[in-house]
Design an enzyme around this catalytic site. Structure first.
Site, short mmCIF file in Angstrom:
data_model
loop_
_atom_site.label_atom_id
_atom_site.label_comp_id
_atom_site.label_asym_id
_atom_site.label_seq_id
_atom_site.Cartn_x
_atom_site.Cartn_y
_atom_site.Cartn_z
N ARG A 186 3.93 -4.03 9.61
CA ARG A 186 4.68 -3.45 8.50
C ARG A 186 6.10 -4.01 8.52
O ARG A 186 6.80 -3.89 9.51
CB ARG A 186 4.69 -1.93 8.65
CG ARG A 186 3.27 -1.37 8.68
CD ARG A 186 3.21 0.07 9.13
NE ARG A 186 1.82 0.50 9.26
CZ ARG A 186 1.42 1.75 9.26
NH1 ARG A 186 2.30 2.74 9.17
NH2 ARG A 186 0.14 2.04 9.37
N HIS B 61 1.01 4.72 1.84
CA HIS B 61 0.52 5.30 3.09
C HIS B 61 0.58 6.83 3.00
O HIS B 61 1.29 7.39 2.18
CB HIS B 61 1.32 4.77 4.27
CG HIS B 61 0.92 3.37 4.64
ND1 HIS B 61 0.41 3.06 5.87
CD2 HIS B 61 0.95 2.21 3.93
CE1 HIS B 61 0.13 1.76 5.91
NE2 HIS B 61 0.46 1.22 4.74
N HIS C 246 0.82 -1.22 0.00
CA HIS C 246 0.00 0.00 0.00
C HIS C 246 0.85 1.27 0.00
O HIS C 246 1.97 1.27 0.51
CB HIS C 246 -0.88 0.05 1.27
CG HIS C 246 -1.67 -1.18 1.50
ND1 HIS C 246 -1.42 -2.04 2.55
CD2 HIS C 246 -2.69 -1.73 0.81
CE1 HIS C 246 -2.27 -3.05 2.51
NE2 HIS C 246 -3.05 -2.88 1.45
N HIS D 152 -9.32 2.89 -1.11
CA HIS D 152 -8.33 3.93 -0.81
C HIS D 152 -7.47 4.12 -2.06
O HIS D 152 -7.17 3.15 -2.77
CB HIS D 152 -7.39 3.50 0.32
CG HIS D 152 -8.06 3.18 1.61
ND1 HIS D 152 -7.49 2.33 2.53
CD2 HIS D 152 -9.23 3.60 2.15
CE1 HIS D 152 -8.27 2.23 3.58
NE2 HIS D 152 -9.34 2.99 3.37
N HIS E 79 -3.30 4.20 5.37
CA HIS E 79 -3.31 4.13 3.91
C HIS E 79 -3.70 5.50 3.34
O HIS E 79 -4.52 6.20 3.92
CB HIS E 79 -4.33 3.11 3.41
CG HIS E 79 -4.00 1.70 3.78
ND1 HIS E 79 -4.81 0.66 3.44
CD2 HIS E 79 -2.96 1.17 4.45
CE1 HIS E 79 -4.29 -0.46 3.88
NE2 HIS E 79 -3.16 -0.17 4.51
N HIS F 248 -11.63 0.66 2.61
CA HIS F 248 -10.56 -0.11 1.97
C HIS F 248 -11.17 -1.04 0.92
O HIS F 248 -12.30 -1.47 1.05
CB HIS F 248 -9.84 -0.93 3.05
CG HIS F 248 -8.70 -1.73 2.54
ND1 HIS F 248 -7.47 -1.19 2.29
CD2 HIS F 248 -8.61 -3.04 2.22
CE1 HIS F 248 -6.66 -2.13 1.86
NE2 HIS F 248 -7.33 -3.27 1.80
N HIS G 230 3.35 -5.22 3.95
CA HIS G 230 2.80 -5.74 5.20
C HIS G 230 3.16 -7.20 5.42
O HIS G 230 3.61 -7.89 4.51
CB HIS G 230 1.29 -5.54 5.22
CG HIS G 230 0.90 -4.10 5.34
ND1 HIS G 230 0.68 -3.48 6.54
CD2 HIS G 230 0.73 -3.15 4.39
CE1 HIS G 230 0.37 -2.21 6.34
NE2 HIS G 230 0.39 -1.99 5.03
N ASP H 163 -4.55 1.72 -2.00
CA ASP H 163 -4.77 0.27 -1.98
C ASP H 163 -4.23 -0.35 -3.27
O ASP H 163 -4.91 -0.39 -4.29
CB ASP H 163 -6.26 -0.06 -1.84
CG ASP H 163 -6.82 0.26 -0.48
OD1 ASP H 163 -6.02 0.48 0.46
OD2 ASP H 163 -8.05 0.30 -0.34
#
Length: 172
Positions: A163, A68, A66, A100, A83, A91, A140, A103
């Site tokens: 993360r 951020h 993603h 998002h 995000h 999401h 992630h 995403d």
């Protein structure tokens, strides 16, 4: 030491940024304890962005990937914020109409611990309200469920867990 290295690389990339209208590409160097990679973002026809690169160091499987909201990795990946979601929606999957902006779905690592990435996204941009320049990319620890499970974090984060690697997107 890793936090300092990530912060220094991030500062160097952002400091190199002059005028996004002069260049139509950006790069992020992802760093984690055992994970590293380089991802390039290039504008293509129709205002879309091609995402290409390689990440190494994860076991075989799929992992959430993603953009951020913050380009702050001074405290490691934890300081990159949520995000990137300028539209304030739930999401979702990269192909969903409601998702998002950040995403980008999952990346797949092979048996050798390598993820080769190559896709085009229609939500992220290198300029304007959806610009990802100066924001962080985060890999992630788990697969993204695209907001489709009953887990309380599903519609916020895709329940992708912690993360493991991050970096700040910048113009080289």
């Amino acid at each position: 030491m890793l936090k300092l290295a990530v912060a220094l690389v991030s500062v160097a990339i952002v400091a190199a940024h002059h005028d996004v209208d002069e260049k139509h590409s950006a790069t992020v160097f992802l760093l984690g304890t055992d994970v590293h990679g380089t991802i390039n973002f290039n504008e293509v026809e129709g205002g879309k962005v091609r995402v290409q690169g390689t990440i190494t160091g994860m076991p075989a499987g799929e992992y959430g990937f993603h953009v951020h909201e913050k380009g702050d990795v001074s405290g490691g990946c934890a300081t990159a914020g949520a995000h990137f979601n300028p539209e304030k929606v739930d999401h979702g999957h990269p192909n969903d109409k409601v998702r998002h902006v950040g995403d980008l779905g999952n990346v797949r690592f092979n048996e050798q611990g390598v993820a080769d990435i190559d896709f085009v996204d229609s939500q992220i941009s290198l300029r304007g309200a959806h610009s990802i320049i100066g924001r962080a990319v985060v890999l992630h620890e788990k697969a993204d469920d695209f907001g489709r499970s009953d887990h309380p974090d599903s519609r916020k984060t895709g329940n992708a867990g912690g993360r493991v690697a991050c970096g700040v997107i910048g113009i080289l």
